[in-house]
Design a protein around this motif. Sequence first.
Motif, PDB file in Angstrom:
ATOM      1  N   ILE A  26       0.834  -1.206   0.000  1.00 26.84           N
ATOM      2  CA  ILE A  26       0.000   0.000   0.000  1.00 26.84           C
ATOM      3  C   ILE A  26       0.865   1.250   0.000  1.00 26.84           C
ATOM      4  CG2 ILE A  26      -1.650   1.315   1.385  1.00 26.84           C
ATOM      5  CD1 ILE A  26      -2.862  -1.362   2.233  1.00 26.84           C
ATOM      6  N   ASP A  27       1.921   1.249   0.786  1.00 23.73           N
ATOM      7  CA  ASP A  27       2.811   2.410   0.817  1.00 23.73           C
ATOM      8  C   ASP A  27       3.466   2.631  -0.543  1.00 23.73           C
ATOM      9  OD1 ASP A  27       4.312   4.474   2.443  1.00 23.73           O
ATOM     10  OD2 ASP A  27       6.004   3.271   1.717  1.00 23.73           O
ATOM     11  N   THR A  28       3.858   1.548  -1.205  1.00 28.74           N
ATOM     12  CA  THR A  28       4.475   1.662  -2.526  1.00 28.74           C
ATOM     13  C   THR A  28       3.506   2.260  -3.536  1.00 28.74           C
ATOM     14  OG1 THR A  28       5.898  -0.248  -2.075  1.00 28.74           O
ATOM     15  CG2 THR A  28       5.584   0.366  -4.385  1.00 28.74           C
ATOM     16  N   ILE A  29       2.261   1.781  -3.522  1.00 33.07           N
ATOM     17  CA  ILE A  29       1.261   2.297  -4.467  1.00 33.07           C
ATOM     18  C   ILE A  29       0.965   3.762  -4.191  1.00 33.07           C
ATOM     19  CG2 ILE A  29      -1.140   2.104  -5.201  1.00 33.07           C
ATOM     20  CD1 ILE A  29      -0.944  -0.889  -4.762  1.00 33.07           C
ATOM     21  N   GLU A  30       0.788   4.116  -2.924  1.00 33.87           N
ATOM     22  CA  GLU A  30       0.439   5.497  -2.588  1.00 33.87           C
ATOM     23  C   GLU A  30       1.552   6.464  -2.963  1.00 33.87           C
ATOM     24  OE1 GLU A  30      -2.663   4.908   1.162  1.00 33.87           O
ATOM     25  OE2 GLU A  30      -0.523   5.244   1.553  1.00 33.87           O
ATOM     26  N   ARG A  31       2.795   6.034  -2.867  1.00 37.11           N
ATOM     27  CA  ARG A  31       3.917   6.916  -3.230  1.00 37.11           C
ATOM     28  C   ARG A  31       3.975   7.168  -4.732  1.00 37.11           C
ATOM     29  NH1 ARG A  31       8.067   7.594   0.573  1.00 37.11           N
ATOM     30  NH2 ARG A  31       7.748   6.461   2.529  1.00 37.11           N
ATOM     31  N   ALA A  32       3.598   6.162  -5.523  1.00 36.83           N
ATOM     32  CA  ALA A  32       3.708   6.284  -6.986  1.00 36.83           C
ATOM     33  C   ALA A  32       2.364   6.545  -7.655  1.00 36.83           C
ATOM     34  CB  ALA A  32       4.333   5.004  -7.552  1.00 36.83           C
ATOM     35  N   ARG A  89      -0.904   7.987  -9.404  1.00 36.98           N
ATOM     36  CA  ARG A  89      -1.264   9.098 -10.280  1.00 36.98           C
ATOM     37  C   ARG A  89      -2.782   9.079 -10.473  1.00 36.98           C
ATOM     38  NH1 ARG A  89       3.103   8.458 -15.266  1.00 36.98           N
ATOM     39  NH2 ARG A  89       5.013   8.559 -13.994  1.00 36.98           N
ATOM     40  N   PRO A  90      -3.409  10.252 -10.576  1.00 35.79           N
ATOM     41  CA  PRO A  90      -4.857  10.273 -10.820  1.00 35.79           C
ATOM     42  C   PRO A  90      -5.208   9.457 -12.060  1.00 35.79           C
ATOM     43  CG  PRO A  90      -4.062  12.455 -10.240  1.00 35.79           C
ATOM     44  CD  PRO A  90      -2.847  11.607 -10.415  1.00 35.79           C
ATOM     45  N   GLY A  91      -6.251   8.645 -11.939  1.00 37.89           N
ATOM     46  CA  GLY A  91      -6.662   7.792 -13.051  1.00 37.89           C
ATOM     47  C   GLY A  91      -6.143   6.369 -12.944  1.00 37.89           C
ATOM     48  N   ASP A  92      -5.228   6.123 -12.007  1.00 35.46           N
ATOM     49  CA  ASP A  92      -4.736   4.762 -11.813  1.00 35.46           C
ATOM     50  C   ASP A  92      -5.865   3.850 -11.323  1.00 35.46           C
ATOM     51  OD1 ASP A  92      -2.281   5.675 -12.521  1.00 35.46           O
ATOM     52  OD2 ASP A  92      -1.289   5.255 -10.603  1.00 35.46           O
ATOM     53  N   VAL A  93      -5.792   2.593 -11.718  1.00 38.44           N
ATOM     54  CA  VAL A  93      -6.763   1.601 -11.243  1.00 38.44           C
ATOM     55  C   VAL A  93      -5.995   0.404 -10.695  1.00 38.44           C
ATOM     56  CG1 VAL A  93      -8.501   2.325 -12.921  1.00 38.44           C
ATOM     57  CG2 VAL A  93      -6.956   0.444 -13.485  1.00 38.44           C
ATOM     58  N   VAL A  94      -6.689  -0.432  -9.928  1.00 44.70           N
ATOM     59  CA  VAL A  94      -6.059  -1.597  -9.318  1.00 44.70           C
ATOM     60  C   VAL A  94      -6.924  -2.824  -9.574  1.00 44.70           C
ATOM     61  CG1 VAL A  94      -7.182  -1.198  -7.083  1.00 44.70           C
ATOM     62  CG2 VAL A  94      -5.088  -2.572  -7.195  1.00 44.70           C
ATOM     63  N   GLU A 149      -8.898   8.018  -0.939  1.00 42.57           N
ATOM     64  CA  GLU A 149      -8.277   9.080  -1.726  1.00 42.57           C
ATOM     65  C   GLU A 149      -6.780   8.805  -1.877  1.00 42.57           C
ATOM     66  OE1 GLU A 149      -9.085  12.845  -0.028  1.00 42.57           O
ATOM     67  OE2 GLU A 149     -11.272  12.639  -0.115  1.00 42.57           O
ATOM     68  N   GLY A 150      -6.279   9.107  -3.046  1.00 43.79           N
ATOM     69  CA  GLY A 150      -4.863   8.888  -3.297  1.00 43.79           C
ATOM     70  C   GLY A 150      -4.527   7.427  -3.483  1.00 43.79           C
ATOM     71  N   PHE A 151      -5.544   6.639  -3.858  1.00 44.03           N
ATOM     72  CA  PHE A 151      -5.315   5.211  -4.072  1.00 44.03           C
ATOM     73  C   PHE A 151      -6.087   4.796  -5.319  1.00 44.03           C
ATOM     74  CE2 PHE A 151      -5.368   0.668  -3.273  1.00 44.03           C
ATOM     75  CZ  PHE A 151      -4.131   0.462  -2.681  1.00 44.03           C
TER      76      PHE A 151
END
Length: 479
Positions: free
Chosen positions: A358-364, A366-371, A390-392
Amino acid sequence: MLDLDVQTSGQVKREARADVAVPLVAGAAGTAAMVAGISTPSMWNDELATYSAITRSLGGLWQLAQNIDAHFLPYYTVMHFWAKLGDDLWWLRLPTALAVGVTAGLLADLGRRLGSRAAGIWAAVVFVLLPFTSYHGQNARPYAFAALAAVLSFWALHRAIDGTGRRPWVTYTLTVLFLGCTHLMAVLVLPAHLLVAWRSKRRWLIHAGIGLVPWAGLVVLGTLQSQAVSWIERPDWKTFTGLPGALTGSTALALLLIGAAVIGSGTPLKPWRSGLWVWLLLPPLLLFAVSWVAMPLYVDRYFFAAAPALALLAGLALAQVRPPAAVALLLVGGIVALPDLTLNRAQDGRREDYPFVIDTIERAYRPGDVVIYGQAPQREGVLYYRRSAEGFPADVLRRGASRVPGTFGFAERGDLNHVLSQATRVWTIWRGNPARGVEDLGRVAPAKLRSLTVLGFEPVQTWEPDRSPGLMLVLFIRK
């Protein structure tokens, strides 16, 4: 003469107080050892299944039990009410830490009954020292309770055999009921009970049978749910030779303790010493045999209830040598087991490091990213650890706010092409084998992740676990 009687009476009282104090101290020390760093290891698949089960209604929990994990229903039910007081990780794992403490206290008392106070103390120390004790003492699953129930049932059986009247046998019946409620495989210790109680076998059969009747329905239902164990592979010879490590979590420590137990088995303590060996060896050997004859069931945590037997055998052996020699042997054991003890208490000690992911994803991000999640536990893990939506990246496949009844997962959209039509960056999280890498994505990842390459996405960065299998994190970008 009067002075002698007074001295004798005082000695008896001191001995009685010590008989109570030693188990209490052992129990408190065992619990303290488990509580230390209890929130450090990240939750893993099975713990996330526990969290998914206990956070639904009782009706939803019963519906789940009719489809999967029926034999965990007693544990899930207790944890359902426990979780109403909080769902912090330390709180969810605290019951198992307490279970380890009670187990250590009972081992101290049972060792005293079978040998001496020193034997009980050493048995408790050995049990707390085992790497798998730390693992299951910081694990929101019922395996620590299975070990507790096994020790409690032997403790009650000793009182029943040596006691008089019906009350000790009624107590024993209740411990057998508790044993069956912890884990289906925990009842594999019962043949050792029969060996110990052979002279009272008719009485034992009656009381053990009564204790097993109430949970027979769960056994039948659990047996029918073969899909719950479909992931287990048939063990090979290498698995068999790794049995000492599977019992304790450290092969070197296990061999050291088994060697001490064998050397110390020369003193007469029949039928109890034979019973302890059957308690130790029969559960894993029986599961290994069943895995070849019928269906694969050999998993180390399934026979953790046998581990206390090794602690007792080692405790009885250590009590026969001078304390400095016993301390030296345990120090050596602690040193050889230190890497495994350290690993179990690390953040990725369960092979799945959700805080890191989670920390890795939140650091990198970008708006529009999906998981996209490979399996249900990965989504559950992110939902538990994520601080804010937010921010994820958006979970574009998930449908609805509630899990599908009777399952651990949420409903998902099937049209991946439509869902990802506007996406340029896709984060994927799944449990995989880093040795195979993303180049072999078609073999190690679920179909929905393999479809990414067909839709024009390519992996640009991969975060792999140190051990296999483990939590894989891969960032895909549209070509």
